[in-house]
Scaffold this motif. Structure first.
Motif, PDB file in Angstrom:
ATOM      1  N   LYS A 123      12.901  24.085  11.676  1.00 55.95           N
ATOM      2  CA  LYS A 123      12.623  24.879  12.875  1.00 55.95           C
ATOM      3  C   LYS A 123      13.467  24.430  14.072  1.00 55.95           C
ATOM      4  CE  LYS A 123       7.899  25.883  11.473  1.00 55.95           C
ATOM      5  NZ  LYS A 123       6.482  25.616  11.722  1.00 55.95           N
ATOM      6  N   THR A 124      13.511  23.113  14.295  1.00 60.70           N
ATOM      7  CA  THR A 124      14.193  22.606  15.480  1.00 60.70           C
ATOM      8  C   THR A 124      15.629  22.171  15.203  1.00 60.70           C
ATOM      9  OG1 THR A 124      13.432  20.335  15.111  1.00 60.70           O
ATOM     10  CG2 THR A 124      12.009  21.784  16.431  1.00 60.70           C
ATOM     11  N   GLY A 125      15.956  21.867  13.957  1.00 60.18           N
ATOM     12  CA  GLY A 125      17.293  21.394  13.609  1.00 60.18           C
ATOM     13  C   GLY A 125      17.485  19.914  13.864  1.00 60.18           C
ATOM     14  N   GLU A 126      16.467  19.236  14.358  1.00 64.53           N
ATOM     15  CA  GLU A 126      16.567  17.814  14.656  1.00 64.53           C
ATOM     16  C   GLU A 126      16.165  16.981  13.441  1.00 64.53           C
ATOM     17  OE1 GLU A 126      14.373  16.762  18.134  1.00 64.53           O
ATOM     18  OE2 GLU A 126      15.185  18.438  19.298  1.00 64.53           O
ATOM     19  N   MET A 127      16.674  15.755  13.407  1.00 63.87           N
ATOM     20  CA  MET A 127      16.323  14.828  12.335  1.00 63.87           C
ATOM     21  C   MET A 127      14.982  14.186  12.688  1.00 63.87           C
ATOM     22  SD  MET A 127      18.707  15.160  10.163  1.00 63.87           S
ATOM     23  CE  MET A 127      18.559  13.813   9.036  1.00 63.87           C
ATOM     24  N   GLU A 128      14.102  14.091  11.694  1.00 58.70           N
ATOM     25  CA  GLU A 128      12.796  13.467  11.908  1.00 58.70           C
ATOM     26  C   GLU A 128      12.413  12.673  10.668  1.00 58.70           C
ATOM     27  OE1 GLU A 128       9.864  17.158  10.686  1.00 58.70           O
ATOM     28  OE2 GLU A 128      10.309  16.857  12.804  1.00 58.70           O
ATOM     29  N   GLN A 129      11.563  11.684  10.883  1.00 58.13           N
ATOM     30  CA  GLN A 129      11.126  10.828   9.783  1.00 58.13           C
ATOM     31  C   GLN A 129      10.141  11.603   8.897  1.00 58.13           C
ATOM     32  OE1 GLN A 129       9.915   6.918  10.926  1.00 58.13           O
ATOM     33  NE2 GLN A 129       9.068   6.443   8.911  1.00 58.13           N
ATOM     34  N   MET A 130      10.282  11.431   7.590  1.00 56.95           N
ATOM     35  CA  MET A 130       9.392  12.101   6.630  1.00 56.95           C
ATOM     36  C   MET A 130       8.022  11.433   6.657  1.00 56.95           C
ATOM     37  SD  MET A 130      11.794  12.681   3.255  1.00 56.95           S
ATOM     38  CE  MET A 130      10.577  13.576   2.335  1.00 56.95           C
ATOM     39  N   THR A 131       6.980  12.247   6.605  1.00 54.66           N
ATOM     40  CA  THR A 131       5.632  11.703   6.501  1.00 54.66           C
ATOM     41  C   THR A 131       5.379  11.335   5.040  1.00 54.66           C
ATOM     42  OG1 THR A 131       4.608  13.844   6.048  1.00 54.66           O
ATOM     43  CG2 THR A 131       4.817  13.195   8.379  1.00 54.66           C
ATOM     44  N   LYS A 135       7.000  13.101   1.690  1.00 51.09           N
ATOM     45  CA  LYS A 135       7.693  12.297   0.677  1.00 51.09           C
ATOM     46  C   LYS A 135       7.060  12.515  -0.702  1.00 51.09           C
ATOM     47  CE  LYS A 135       9.142   7.593  -0.364  1.00 51.09           C
ATOM     48  NZ  LYS A 135       9.124   6.193   0.046  1.00 51.09           N
ATOM     49  N   THR A 136       5.736  12.515  -0.760  1.00 48.24           N
ATOM     50  CA  THR A 136       5.034  12.747  -2.028  1.00 48.24           C
ATOM     51  C   THR A 136       5.347  14.129  -2.576  1.00 48.24           C
ATOM     52  OG1 THR A 136       3.252  11.268  -1.354  1.00 48.24           O
ATOM     53  CG2 THR A 136       2.766  12.797  -3.140  1.00 48.24           C
ATOM     54  N   GLN A 137       5.371  15.127  -1.706  1.00 47.72           N
ATOM     55  CA  GLN A 137       5.686  16.487  -2.133  1.00 47.72           C
ATOM     56  C   GLN A 137       7.119  16.565  -2.667  1.00 47.72           C
ATOM     57  OE1 GLN A 137       5.322  19.453   0.936  1.00 47.72           O
ATOM     58  NE2 GLN A 137       5.774  21.130  -0.461  1.00 47.72           N
ATOM     59  N   ALA A 138       8.052  15.923  -1.982  1.00 50.94           N
ATOM     60  CA  ALA A 138       9.446  15.930  -2.428  1.00 50.94           C
ATOM     61  C   ALA A 138       9.591  15.224  -3.782  1.00 50.94           C
ATOM     62  CB  ALA A 138      10.331  15.270  -1.373  1.00 50.94           C
ATOM     63  N   ILE A 139       8.874  14.125  -3.962  1.00 56.57           N
ATOM     64  CA  ILE A 139       8.920  13.422  -5.254  1.00 56.57           C
ATOM     65  C   ILE A 139       8.389  14.325  -6.360  1.00 56.57           C
ATOM     66  CG2 ILE A 139       7.850  11.532  -6.585  1.00 56.57           C
ATOM     67  CD1 ILE A 139       8.078   9.803  -4.023  1.00 56.57           C
ATOM     68  N   ASN A 140       7.264  14.983  -6.124  1.00 57.79           N
ATOM     69  CA  ASN A 140       6.696  15.888  -7.136  1.00 57.79           C
ATOM     70  C   ASN A 140       7.645  17.029  -7.472  1.00 57.79           C
ATOM     71  OD1 ASN A 140       4.371  14.364  -7.273  1.00 57.79           O
ATOM     72  ND2 ASN A 140       3.254  15.619  -5.806  1.00 57.79           N
ATOM     73  N   GLU A 141       8.277  17.624  -6.455  1.00 60.22           N
ATOM     74  CA  GLU A 141       9.218  18.724  -6.690  1.00 60.22           C
ATOM     75  C   GLU A 141      10.406  18.264  -7.531  1.00 60.22           C
ATOM     76  OE1 GLU A 141      10.198  20.055  -2.751  1.00 60.22           O
ATOM     77  OE2 GLU A 141       8.291  21.126  -2.513  1.00 60.22           O
ATOM     78  N   ASN A 142      10.951  17.090  -7.212  1.00 62.38           N
ATOM     79  CA  ASN A 142      12.104  16.595  -7.962  1.00 62.38           C
ATOM     80  C   ASN A 142      11.734  16.151  -9.366  1.00 62.38           C
ATOM     81  OD1 ASN A 142      14.689  16.678  -6.331  1.00 62.38           O
ATOM     82  ND2 ASN A 142      13.209  15.905  -4.840  1.00 62.38           N
ATOM     83  N   GLU A 143      10.534  15.621  -9.557  1.00 65.25           N
ATOM     84  CA  GLU A 143      10.086  15.293 -10.919  1.00 65.25           C
ATOM     85  C   GLU A 143       9.972  16.558 -11.756  1.00 65.25           C
ATOM     86  OE1 GLU A 143       6.495  13.048 -10.202  1.00 65.25           O
ATOM     87  OE2 GLU A 143       7.583  11.132 -10.277  1.00 65.25           O
ATOM     88  N   GLN A 144       9.500  17.642 -11.145  1.00 62.49           N
ATOM     89  CA  GLN A 144       9.404  18.908 -11.867  1.00 62.49           C
ATOM     90  C   GLN A 144      10.795  19.442 -12.211  1.00 62.49           C
ATOM     91  OE1 GLN A 144       7.375  22.106  -9.827  1.00 62.49           O
ATOM     92  NE2 GLN A 144       7.034  23.208 -11.739  1.00 62.49           N
ATOM     93  N   ARG A 145      11.751  19.309 -11.288  1.00 61.95           N
ATOM     94  CA  ARG A 145      13.112  19.762 -11.575  1.00 61.95           C
ATOM     95  C   ARG A 145      13.746  18.945 -12.709  1.00 61.95           C
ATOM     96  NH1 ARG A 145      13.335  20.318  -5.682  1.00 61.95           N
ATOM     97  NH2 ARG A 145      13.333  22.539  -5.245  1.00 61.95           N
ATOM     98  N   VAL A 146      13.455  17.650 -12.744  1.00 66.70           N
ATOM     99  CA  VAL A 146      13.969  16.807 -13.830  1.00 66.70           C
ATOM    100  C   VAL A 146      13.412  17.305 -15.164  1.00 66.70           C
ATOM    101  CG1 VAL A 146      13.865  14.481 -14.851  1.00 66.70           C
ATOM    102  CG2 VAL A 146      14.428  14.762 -12.416  1.00 66.70           C
TER     103      VAL A 146
END
Length: 151
Positions: A123-131, A135-146
């Motif tokens: 939305k803002t285009g700014e860099m922000e730290q992942m909650t 992080k858990t959601q990103a890990i789950n998505e990438n495990e599914q892609r693997v």
């Protein structure tokens, strides 16, 4: 005869009468009938307008206690949109599937190796730290892609 002896006889007689009367007091009349849909009903009250059979509870044989294992249903799973598109990519473009596999493995390695990760806010285009949730959601998505692309 002593007073204690006659008291003991009276108490014993009362107990015998009480023990004999318990099953009689717990006996009940049960009415049973089958409705027009074939469902069997049981009740302590006679239904109106229905020809019910009278059953006495002391005449009912208890069922054998036991365990019946539940039958396992065959699960028919619908494929998600990601699974459908992955199947198409795997079937038509092996090179793209390989690239997606390698990308997912790399992302998963980064996500699991580092604690403080940043990413661009859409939305803002700014860099922000992942909650932790992101992080858990990103890990789950990438495990599914693997699973989908690394075959």
């Amino acid at each position: 005869m002593s007073r204690q002896h006659s008291l003991l006889i009276s108490i014993t007689a009362a107990l015998i009468i009480f023990v004999v009367a318990i099953p009689l007091a717990s006996a009940a009349v049960i009415y049973t009938w089958v409705d027009d849909k074939g469902v069997v009903h049981y009740s302590e009250q006679p239904p109106k307008g229905v020809n019910a059979t009278k059953i006495y509870s002391e005449d009912i044989e208890p069922a054998k206690a036991g365990y019946i294992a539940p039958k396992k249903r065959e699960q028919v799973q619908e494929q998600s949109e990601l699974e459908k598109s992955a199947a198409i990519i795997n079937a038509t473009d092996k090179e793209q599937a390989k690239e997606l596999c390698e990308s997912a493995k790399h992302s998963l390695s980064v996500l699991k190796s580092y604690n403080r990760l940043t990413r661009k806010n859409e939305k803002t285009g700014e860099m922000e730290q992942m909650t932790a949730e992101q992080k858990t959601q990103a890990i789950n998505e990438n495990e599914q892609r693997v699973k989908l692309f690394c075959k």
